[in-house]
Structure formats: structure tokens, C-alpha cells
Design an enzyme around this catalytic site. Structure first.
Site, short mmCIF file in Angstrom:
data_model
loop_
_atom_site.label_atom_id
_atom_site.label_comp_id
_atom_site.label_asym_id
_atom_site.label_seq_id
_atom_site.Cartn_x
_atom_site.Cartn_y
_atom_site.Cartn_z
N GLU A 1 78.89 18.88 -71.45
CA GLU A 1 79.92 18.24 -72.26
C GLU A 1 79.41 16.95 -72.89
O GLU A 1 79.74 16.64 -74.05
CB GLU A 1 81.16 17.99 -71.40
N TYR B 1 86.95 14.70 -63.29
CA TYR B 1 86.41 15.61 -62.28
C TYR B 1 86.72 15.18 -60.85
O TYR B 1 87.03 16.03 -60.00
CB TYR B 1 84.91 15.82 -62.50
#
Length: 403
Positions: A140, A98
Site C-alpha cells: 500500500e 492495522y
């Protein structure tokens, strides 16, 4: 929740960012792949990149998330986030990726918008990004835990036990863990990612719906995708490079790298009526759901709707009849554009699917899969028939531009 100061800035700049978001995301991918070429080769779908659908999906998700934060400050768009998170988990995306995305996305924003990106604007949109990113990371993390695997470690070697030709263009693969272990649990409607090494050395990944429940194995079905059919099959590339590889080169006895099952569009466990609507290769998750209902002896009212070009192109045609016949309260409604002499469905079911003549029970939960125009038309008819919007679920093969 977006801070009041950032909310004000995002509200003021959303039109400008929204107008440029397509250019921003395209530039973002250029920067990302220049810095990390392995991501284009081994993680991202090259066909979706070439077709432009992946940048469109990213742009749409960011704009939708920002808009939701402004219009619903006390809630998250969990449906959208869950869909993205399931796809990420099936690819083995991890938290460490990310910050990489953030770096190149915000470099693209600064380059496209130039002087308009003041420190205040950058801070506000950074807050938007990390609110979305951290929400996805949390989902997730839960998905990996439920799958019984460490973050990102979703891959396992399977051996192809058999392959079966459903139609001229659809092949079903049955695979078992090469280590002799048990297959992971999954819910009807979910998919697996399949990674193959192509001739140029790229290890491309596509998702395929689980189309059956063989004991101790996984079953998925693949449509051979031609260039003009890009987007018409699960994870389809513009040139169908993975589907063609599987069709042409993978035989019984070969091994494949397959992920744990994921997917947010799954059959609910209630007792209410169901409508399963599909077109073309969209039948794969639906036949998986119908097979589960038949295997468990469900007494639910089930309406299966399917549209196809002809009986010859209708994959799992025999299974649709078989499973419907096993269920106490199920019917199959099939439309063919070109029925032919061997069509054994009602003669008036010619052309495109039309649900207006069907009696749809109150409280129906609907599942849709197929080309986007088909799903839009079916959804509109279901709403007209009184089905709640919240009870209409859809699976899309490829980037979800609907969000």
C-alpha cells in the site's frame, strides 16, 4: 517467513482456527464496529456486511495466507495480497488502522476458541497476522507513492460533467477535477472509489470500473442494483443504496468525492493475443481495455466475449461493435439469453456463453469479469483450450471470495 516454532503451532491449530474462522470474523466485526462505529458508517460497505460476504472474504484471506506460509515458506501469495492492497488503497486505508484490526481480531479469536488459545498459540497467530499486515502495508505504501499521494489521502472533489443512460439500469458518469487540475494516470482495467453522503448521514464508498478515456476526465459506469442482485455490480450493497443514490440524485454540475484509480487487473502491454470475457455489467473494465486497444491502433489478436440477457440490457453494445471494427485483428462473440428480433449477432449465439467452438490462439492472455458462475465456466473452458492458469486474470465486484 514464518518462524519454525510458530509454523509448527500454526500447522497444529489451523484445523481448529479454520473451522471457527467464520464465527471469529463475524465476532471481530461486531467488536470493531462497537468500538469504532464510524468505520461501519463511513468506510466498510454496509451491504457486504449485511450479506456476510465481507466476513467471508476476511476469513478466506487469513486462512489462505496461513496455509500458504506452511506450504510455501519461501514465497508470499503476492497475487492475493496485491488485490487486497489495491482495494485498501482505494479506500484510503492507513498503517495506523492495522493495530486496531489486530486488537479486535485477536479478542474475537480468544473469545471463540477459549482455553485453546494458549500463549504459544497467540504468539504464533500474531506472527501470521503481522506477516500479512506488514506485507500489505508495504504494498500500500508503494501504491500511494505511485499515485503521487500521501498514505490515505486519495480523495479529490470532481464535478459531474455529464451523465449518459447506457441501458434502463446502467448510467455512465463523466467527471472532471473541480480544482481544474489534471486527472491522475490510470491503466485500462482499473477502478475508482466513489464516496457519497446518504440520507442517514453515512458516507458510503463503492468501487466502479473506469469504462472509458475521455480527455481530461474520468468515466465510470454504475448499474442500479436491486436487492436480489446484491453482489452483481461493482461495490454493490444488498439494497443498492449507493448505486440508487447515484442514479436518482447525481446530475451534471453536482460534485462527487472520487479516489485515485487503483486495481491490479490491468491490460498487459505485450503483443500476444487477448481474450476479454464479460457478462452483464462486467463489460465495464473490458470496454475500457478494448477502447484503449482501439485508440492505440493495436494489431494484437483480440477476442471479445460477452454474455447478456438481451440486446436491451447490453451496456456499451454499440461501442463493442465500434471498437472491434477499428481493430485490425479483433472479433466480438456475443450471446443473449433472449436475443429478440433486433439482435444483430449470429442467430446460433443464444443462451449462455460457450467458448468451446472458438479458436483460441496459443499464448492467449485472458481477462474475465462478471458473475462468479460465469467466470468459473469460462475459466474452465479456457484451461481446457490450453490457456495457462497464470494467464487467466479476473476482476470481481465486491469481496473476492475466490481467494
Amino acid at each position: 517467513m514464518l518462524s519454525p516454532k510458530s509454523a509448527e503451532t500454526v500447522r497444529a491449530t489451523l484445523p481448529a482456527v479454520g473451522a471457527a474462522i467464520g464465527e471469529i470474523t463475524t465476532l471481530f466485526y461486531d467488536k470493531l464496529f462497537t468500538a469504532h462505529p464510524a468505520l461501519r458508517r463511513d468506510l466498510f460497505n454496509r451491504g457486504n456486511q449485511a450479506a456476510g460476504t465481507q466476513p467471508q472474504a476476511l476469513a478466506g484471506s487469513i486462512a489462505a495466507f496461513a496455509t500458504h506460509l506452511l506450504e510455501n515458506p519461501d514465497a508470499r501469495p503476492d497475487t492475493m495480497l496485491a488485490r487486497i492492497a489495491h482495494k485498501h488503497a482505494s479506500l484510503g486505508v492507513t498503517e495506523a488502522q492495522y493495530p486496531v484490526v489486530y486488537e479486535h481480531l485477536f479478542a474475537a479469536i480468544a473469545e471463540v476458541l477459549g482455553e485453546a488459545v494458549t500463549a504459544e498459540v497467540a504468539e504464533a497467530w500474531t506472527e501470521v497476522y503481522w506477516l500479512m499486515a506488514n506485507a500489505l502495508i508495504a504494498i500500500e505504501r508503494r501504491l500511494y507513492a505511485e499515485a503521487g499521494t500521501a498514505a490515505g489521502e486519495v480523495w479529490r472533489t470532481y464535478r459531474v460533467e455529464s451523465r449518459h443512460q447506457e441501458t434502463d439500469t446502467v448510467t455512465t458518469f463523466v467527471v472532471r477535477p473541480a480544482d481544474g487540475g489534471e486527472v491522475p494516470a490510470f491503466r485500462p482495467g482499473q477502478y475508482v472509489s466513489v464516496q457519497v453522503e446518504l440520507a442517514d448521514g453515512a458516507r458510503q464508498i463503492r468501487q466502479y470500473s473506469l469504462s472509458g478515456q475521455p480527455d481530461g476526465a474520468l468515466q465510470f459506469s454504475v448499474k442500479r442494483v436491486l436487492g436480489e442482485e446484491a453482489g452483481g455490480s461493482a461495490g454493490a450493497a444488498v439494497d443498492g443504496e449507493v448505486s440508487n443514490h447515484l442514479h436518482d440524485h447525481v446530475q451534471a454540475g453536482d460534485t462527487l468525492t472520487v479516489s485515485a484509480p487503483f486495481g491490479d487487473v490491468v491490460l498487459d502491454e505485450g503483443e500476444g493475443p487477448l481474450l476479454l470475457a464479460s457478462a452483464g455489467i462486467g463489460c465495464t473494465p473490458m470496454i475500457g481495455m478494448l477502447g484503449h486497444l482501439a485508440a492505440t491502433g493495436s494489431t494484437r489478436r483480440v477476442i471479445s466475449v460477452h454474455a447478456d440477457r438481451s440486446p436491451a440490457t447490453h451496456a456499451f453494445r454499440a461501442e463493442l461493435q465500434q471498437f472491434t471494427g477499428k481493430l485490425a485483428n479483433a472479433t466480438a462473440e456475443v450471446w443473449y439469453e433472449h436475443p429478440g428480433a433486433d439482435a444483430d449477432w449470429p442467430a446460433d449465439r443464444t443462451g449462455r456463453a460457450d467458448l468451446s467452438g472458438l479458436e483460441i490462439p496459443a499464448g492467449t492472455t485472458a481477462y474475465l469479469c462478471g458473475p462468479v458462475p460465469f467466470m468459473k465456466a469460462v475459466r474452465a473452458q479456457l484451461l481446457e483450450a490450453g490457456v495457462r492458469a497464470a494467464d487467466i486474470h479476473y476482476e470481481v465486484f465486491g469481496p473476492d471470495l475466490g481467494i
